[in-house]
Design an enzyme around this catalytic site. Structure first.
Site, PDB file in Angstrom:
ATOM      1  N   ASP A 123      -7.285   4.566  12.344  1.00  0.00           N
ATOM      2  CA  ASP A 123      -5.956   5.158  12.254  1.00  0.00           C
ATOM      3  C   ASP A 123      -5.912   6.432  11.417  1.00  0.00           C
ATOM      4  O   ASP A 123      -5.161   7.357  11.726  1.00  0.00           O
ATOM      5  CB  ASP A 123      -4.954   4.116  11.741  1.00  0.00           C
ATOM      6  N   SER A 150      -4.522  -8.074   8.094  1.00  0.00           N
ATOM      7  CA  SER A 150      -3.965  -6.742   8.230  1.00  0.00           C
ATOM      8  C   SER A 150      -3.360  -6.670   9.628  1.00  0.00           C
ATOM      9  O   SER A 150      -4.031  -6.945  10.624  1.00  0.00           O
ATOM     10  CB  SER A 150      -5.065  -5.708   8.058  1.00  0.00           C
ATOM     11  N   ARG A 161       0.291   6.185  16.966  1.00  0.00           N
ATOM     12  CA  ARG A 161      -0.022   7.209  15.943  1.00  0.00           C
ATOM     13  C   ARG A 161       0.397   8.633  16.312  1.00  0.00           C
ATOM     14  O   ARG A 161       0.916   9.356  15.470  1.00  0.00           O
ATOM     15  CB  ARG A 161      -1.521   7.187  15.574  1.00  0.00           C
ATOM     16  N   ASP A 183       0.809  -1.221   0.000  1.00  0.00           N
ATOM     17  CA  ASP A 183       0.000   0.000   0.000  1.00  0.00           C
ATOM     18  C   ASP A 183       0.842   1.270   0.000  1.00  0.00           C
ATOM     19  O   ASP A 183       0.673   2.139  -0.848  1.00  0.00           O
ATOM     20  CB  ASP A 183      -0.916   0.045   1.235  1.00  0.00           C
TER      21      ASP A 183
HETATM   22  N1  ARG Z   1      -8.480  -1.821  16.019  1.00  0.00           N
HETATM   23  C1  ARG Z   1      -7.233  -1.367  16.495  1.00  0.00           C
HETATM   24  C2  ARG Z   1      -7.239   0.116  16.695  1.00  0.00           C
HETATM   25  O1  ARG Z   1      -8.040   0.784  16.106  1.00  0.00           O
HETATM   26  C3  ARG Z   1      -6.084  -1.837  15.662  1.00  0.00           C
HETATM   27  C4  ARG Z   1      -5.947  -1.266  14.313  1.00  0.00           C
HETATM   28  C5  ARG Z   1      -4.762  -1.861  13.682  1.00  0.00           C
HETATM   29  N2  ARG Z   1      -4.565  -1.584  12.313  1.00  0.00           N
HETATM   30  C6  ARG Z   1      -4.302  -2.565  11.423  1.00  0.00           C
HETATM   31  N3  ARG Z   1      -3.926  -2.209  10.262  1.00  0.00           N
HETATM   32  N4  ARG Z   1      -4.440  -3.825  11.714  1.00  0.00           N
HETATM   33  O2  ARG Z   1      -6.473   0.639  17.442  1.00  0.00           O
END
Ligand code: ARG
Length: 409
Positions: free
Chosen positions: A127, A179, A98, A17
């Protein structure tokens, strides 16, 4: 003189990506791309090769930034003070990294006079919100581009086709159907068969923890020490918080502790099935809570439970730099002054239990608690206490009885 192109700073992971993002930002947006690779303690086989790949793909510059110290000493110190668990379960691993990554993106954008910052998040997740909210609060004048939200490819084969046609290296290994996002605080796994919440997670999604049934048959003990709420030693040996996290990931992981399989509420309104493994995070929260139960005065501890929940929600929602979250941090920091002491943990086949705690600030009083002869608690005082403590509701109950013959209804 040729027009100077505007610049964009891209959060780059080396995956398909974000590699496509580099080319796409050049070709579709006519921008010079500066890639930023964050070292946050994720599993990787060399970030220098990720840098090479960014440059080969066309980035004019690529920074590999070791963000671990900032991430731990700022974000994970606060997360532990908050015993942060979103919806009482998830220790917030992605939500915590983040803000650190965003800070670095903004710094590098300033250094290069970039107009834009870009990330590779989809339009369905949390995210994107966290990056964009953090960036907006750190520098409201920076513009954000989210290529994955804008471009036309729907599936991975479509992406691969575009990548091949535009000279972006496509991965030679078979892509995992999942993912994944990971850092020192753990690993998040979603998508693939996990999208049916009825499916048991396949054994191979986990890399930090063994299955509890495969863990050793003997328990393993470890003593965690804290100074003002921050982990400072393991088994009496002084260590940095970051080293403690690395080591506890090992210890808890080999004992099968730290897995979560939950359905959580995303900020964008979608329920999502998530699997996590957060061995050190969950062990440290368990130990830290045990020490707080010894050191915090009752009313502070009760009030703090609500603050903790609010803190976790703020951070999950991307409000790391927002004023409410900052105010909650101030409260939490104040409570941590006396959270100093040791906690003994016992790991055994997927469990982690507290089997001992001690502190120079302990509010536990043997003389007050004991039922033995040393008892100093004033039993007489209890009578009057109960009388006055109950008085208000008792007056209400008498009134109800007179009017309705019952207190119910
Ligand atoms: N659901 C979790 C959060 O919002 C993890 C997100 C992780 N991202 C991923 N690309 N798997 O904090």
């Amino acid at each position: 003189m040729a027009d100077q192109k505007e610049k964009v700073v891209l959060a780059y992971s080396g995956g398909l990506d974000t590699s496509i993002c580099i080319k796409w930002l050049q070709e579709e947006k006519n921008l010079d791309v500066i890639a930023v690779v964050g070292e946050v303690g994720q599993e990787h086989s060399g970030l220098e090769s990720v840098k090479e790949k960014a440059l080969r793909t066309g980035a004019i510059e690529c920074y590999v930034v070791d963000m671990r110290e900032d991430f731990v000493n700022d974000n994970l110190v606060r997360a532990l003070a908050a015993n942060a668990l979103y919806e009482n379960e998830y220790p917030l691993l992605s939500a915590l990294s983040r803000p650190t990554i965003s800070k670095s993106l903004v710094d590098i954008a300033h250094k290069h006079g970039a107009t834009y910052v870009a990330h590779g998040c989809t339009g369905k997740g949390n995210d994107q919100v966290r990056f964009e909210a953090s960036i907006a609060m750190l520098d409201p004048s920076l513009k954000v581009i989210a290529p994955v939200r804008e471009w036309e490819f729907k599936t991975r084969p479509e992406e691969m086709e575009w990548a091949e046609a535009h000279g972006v290296e496509v991965p030679t290994t078979k892509a995992t159907p999942y993912s994944i996002d990971d850092n020192l605080w753990g690993r998040a796994i979603e998508c693939g068969v996990l999208e049916d919440p009825w499916n048991e997670p396949p054994a191979d999604i986990y890399t930090m923890t063994v299955a509890p049934e495969d863990a050793p048959d003997a328990p393993e003990y470890i003593e965690v020490s804290f100074k003002a709420g921050v982990p400072c030693a393991l088994d009496g040996k002084e260590m940095s918080y970051i080293d403690i996290i690395y080591q506890l990931n090992e210890v808890a992981g080999r004992n099968g502790y730290g897995r979560l399989d939950i359905v959580e509420n995303r900020l964008v309104g979608v329920k999502s099935r998530e699997c996590y493994e957060q061995p050190a995070a969950l062990s440290l929260i368990t130990a830290h809570k045990a020490l707080e139960s010894l050191c915090l005065e009752r009313e502070v501890l009760h009030y703090k439970l609500g603050v903790e929940q609010q803190w976790a929600t703020c951070v999950y929602y991307g409000q790391w730099f927002a004023p409410l979250k900052q105010a909650l941090d101030a409260f939490l920091a104040h409570t941590q002054q006396c959270v100093t002491g040791d906690v003994r943990l016992k790991f055994y086949k997927g469990t982690c239990v507290v089997v001992g705690r001690r502190s120079p600030y302990s509010l536990y009083s043997y003389e007050l608690a004991t039922y033995d002869r040393e008892d100093e608690f004033d039993h007489e005082a209890a009578k009057g206490f109960i009388e006055l403590n109950t008085l208000s509701a008792k007056v209400w109950a008498q009134n109800r009885m007179q009017r309705n013959g019952t207190i119910e209804g």
